[in-house]
Design a protein around this motif. Structure first.
Motif, mmCIF file in Angstrom:
data_model
loop_
_atom_site.group_PDB
_atom_site.id
_atom_site.type_symbol
_atom_site.label_atom_id
_atom_site.label_comp_id
_atom_site.label_asym_id
_atom_site.label_seq_id
_atom_site.Cartn_x
_atom_site.Cartn_y
_atom_site.Cartn_z
ATOM 1 N N GLU A 15 0.546 -1.508 -0.080
ATOM 2 C CA GLU A 15 0.023 0.005 0.150
ATOM 3 C C GLU A 15 0.585 1.682 -0.075
ATOM 4 O O GLU A 15 0.405 2.097 -0.544
ATOM 5 C CB GLU A 15 -1.240 -0.267 1.158
ATOM 6 N N TRP A 18 0.753 3.466 -3.194
ATOM 7 C CA TRP A 18 0.074 4.542 -3.213
ATOM 8 C C TRP A 18 0.070 5.977 -2.995
ATOM 9 O O TRP A 18 0.007 7.297 -3.142
ATOM 10 C CB TRP A 18 -1.124 4.395 -2.061
ATOM 11 N N THR A 387 -8.088 13.572 -4.429
ATOM 12 C CA THR A 387 -7.847 12.229 -4.295
ATOM 13 C C THR A 387 -9.864 11.756 -3.830
ATOM 14 O O THR A 387 -9.419 11.092 -4.338
ATOM 15 C CB THR A 387 -6.971 11.602 -3.135
ATOM 16 N N ASN A 391 -11.358 9.664 -5.674
ATOM 17 C CA ASN A 391 -12.139 7.827 -5.483
ATOM 18 C C ASN A 391 -14.091 8.313 -5.660
ATOM 19 O O ASN A 391 -14.476 6.264 -5.695
ATOM 20 C CB ASN A 391 -11.532 7.450 -4.231
ATOM 21 N N LYS A 395 -15.606 5.485 -7.594
ATOM 22 C CA LYS A 395 -16.914 4.338 -6.840
ATOM 23 C C LYS A 395 -17.782 4.406 -7.525
ATOM 24 O O LYS A 395 -18.216 2.672 -8.247
ATOM 25 C CB LYS A 395 -16.315 4.070 -5.811
ATOM 26 N N LEU A 414 -8.880 -0.678 -7.218
ATOM 27 C CA LEU A 414 -9.047 -0.595 -4.863
ATOM 28 C C LEU A 414 -8.513 1.164 -4.907
ATOM 29 O O LEU A 414 -9.452 1.668 -4.437
ATOM 30 C CB LEU A 414 -8.408 -0.869 -4.881
ATOM 31 N N PHE A 415 -7.954 1.795 -5.631
ATOM 32 C CA PHE A 415 -8.235 3.418 -5.542
ATOM 33 C C PHE A 415 -7.690 4.005 -6.641
ATOM 34 O O PHE A 415 -7.073 3.306 -7.764
ATOM 35 C CB PHE A 415 -6.702 3.299 -4.272
ATOM 36 N N THR A 417 -5.816 7.063 -7.864
ATOM 37 C CA THR A 417 -5.061 9.240 -7.576
ATOM 38 C C THR A 417 -4.010 10.024 -9.026
ATOM 39 O O THR A 417 -4.219 9.094 -9.799
ATOM 40 C CB THR A 417 -3.790 9.133 -6.080
ATOM 41 N N THR A 430 -4.873 -1.829 -9.421
ATOM 42 C CA THR A 430 -6.717 -2.536 -9.361
ATOM 43 C C THR A 430 -6.217 -3.685 -8.521
ATOM 44 O O THR A 430 -4.927 -4.694 -9.082
ATOM 45 C CB THR A 430 -6.879 -2.946 -10.523
#
Length: 471
Positions: A15, A18, A387, A391, A395, A414-415, A417, A430
């Motif tokens: 993580e 990120w 950010t 996000n 979603k 998943l996330f 930025t 991903t």
């Protein structure tokens, strides 16, 4: 941040990946500081551009063994003994020039009248000519320091012959060999002695945005620059390929200073070009890389060509903001407008986001509309999405339209930025690879939600690396 965040698709296993670095400072705009100008003038083929390259310490000015390669006033930044100044290369000056050469001579005369000091370059091998004597008469009328440079002094024999140049009445000729560097250090010491600390005509502005004018030859780039600037900054002629060197000009538009660069027209295949055309193409690409927004000129009166599309692709690949200016609109009738609409829908599918303006550089029609188009494109180019907001939006998009399955498994996003601006670049973290079509879908939805008119948008994917289960 590992390089593959920006370069394309990669993998991540922690993580901590990120934490994406902010690269906004990479394209910081330097503040414009007024510098004195040294003009290099003389008749054709005496080695002015070679001397300019020697002074600035790099091969910027286009040089070839034929007279008349340089046509415009082209400025380069030089630094000698800690002092910065501008060196202005000019085309060959002749008192009785006609046609294209007359325009070139006019540019040289403008350089003579606006510079803070002048180098008059004479071919020491040939000696003083009638054209050199005419140039001296013209320079004597201007109250500007003039240094006489005897070029091509490669050995002592030519040095003794160059002594005859005292007859021109400009004092001692400084003997140099621009090709080999002989005597140029002493010449620059003499230049600093006569060059003022500040220019006669101080230029204002803090950090002008950089704009490159690009397109195939003869679409009106130089005419547009002259119209915007309100005077003859670039030589204009019906001959295709008149501009060879990139020409920098600071132009005041809408109360703001912009730095325009008029570039050489890009030929079909640079690899097939030779000599002057090849180096001109390289300098055009360098000017594009140094700019922030490109104005791509297209001849609206003619069908869009493969050459136009190649230049547009080059701008898109460079990541610069883009304005499409359809020039010569005064020559477009109703039938041509309908045909052009069909060509745009068919051929410009790669840059539907580009700002479009219909202009006529010749008559000045709608050229003022270029400023809001450039401002919109640059605002998009600099835009950053928080950010959290990014996000939350992502979603909803992924829930409504999930990515296609790969190998019987559904990749999860998943996330996300925004890694950087200029251009806006987004990274999706991903559990599986995302097809190119789905990335284009994400880009399209990004534009619908956040704008980005006039700027390219890049979407990269980083796939989580599978961890081996511990026994």
């Amino acid at each position: 941040m590992s390089e593959d965040v920006l370069a394309g698709d990669g993998v991540w296993s922690d993580e901590s990946d990120w934490e994406v670095a902010d690269l906004d400072g990479e394209f910081d705009v330097d503040a414009h500081i007024p510098m004195p100008t040294l003009a290099v003038v003389g008749r054709p083929n005496v080695g002015k551009s070679t001397l300019v390259n020697r002074i600035i310490g790099r091969r910027e000015a286009v040089v070839e063994d034929i007279p008349g390669v340089t046509r415009d006033r082209v400025s380069y930044e030089a630094n000698w003994s800690g002092r910065k100044f501008l060196v202005q290369d000019t085309g060959g000056w002749e008192p009785d020039a006609k046609g294209l050469q007359q325009s070139v001579a006019r540019q040289a005369e403008l350089a003579m009248s606006t510079a803070d000091a002048i180098l008059l370059v004479v071919d020491a091998v040939v000696g003083a000519t009638a054209t050199d004597e005419a140039a001296v008469k013209k320079l004597r009328r201007a109250n500007i320091p003039v240094i006489l440079v005897a070029n091509k002094v490669d050995d002592q024999k030519i040095e003794s012959e160059a002594a005859t140049l005292w007859s021109l009445g400009l004092g001692e000729p400084r003997m140099v060999s621009a090709a080999h560097g002989r005597g140029t250090g002493d010449l620059l010491d003499d230049v600093l002695a006569v060059l003022p600390e500040t220019p006669r005509e101080g230029g204002g502005g803090t950090g002008p945005r950089r704009v490159s004018l690009v397109g195939k030859p003869n679409v009106g780039k130089s005419s547009l620059l002259n119209k915007l600037a309100g005077d003859e900054r670039s030589v204009v002629h019906d001959v295709a390929g008149t501009t060879v060197d990139p020409v920098d000009s600071l132009v005041d538009l809408g109360g703001k200073i912009w730095k325009f660069v008029d570039t050489a027209g890009l030929r079909r295949k640079v690899s097939h070009a030779s000599g002057m055309e090849f180096y001109a193409s390289l300098r055009t690409k360098s000017a594009l890389e140094a700019s922030e927004v490109a104005i791509m000129l297209v001849d609206a009166s003619q069908p869009i060509t493969e050459q136009d599309l190649r230049v547009i692709s080059m701008v898109a690949d460079s990541g610069r903001a883009l304005v499409l200016a359809f020039n010569k609109w005064d020559l477009v009738d109703e039938d041509r407008r309908l045909q052009l609409d069909r060509e745009i829908d068919r051929d410009l599918v790669r840059v539907p986001w580009a700002q479009r303006v219909n202009i006529s550089a010749h008559t000045g029609r709608a050229v003022q509309k270029l400023v809001p188009a450039m401002e919109t494109a640059l605002e998009s180019w600099d835009k950053r999405i928080p950010t959290g907001r990014l996000n939350n939006w992502l979603k909803e998009v992924v829930a409504a339209t999930p990515p296609p399955m790969r190998g019987g498994r559904l990749p999860r996003v998943l996330f996300a930025t925004q890694a950087t601006t200029r251009p806006p670049t987004f990274v999706l973290f991903t559990t599986g690879f995302l097809e190119a079509g789905y990335r284009r879908f994400i880009e399209r939805r990004l534009r619908e939600e956040f704008g980005f008119d006039g700027s390219p948008v890049r979407v990269s994917v980083r796939v989580r690396e599978k961890r081996e289960r511990k026994r």
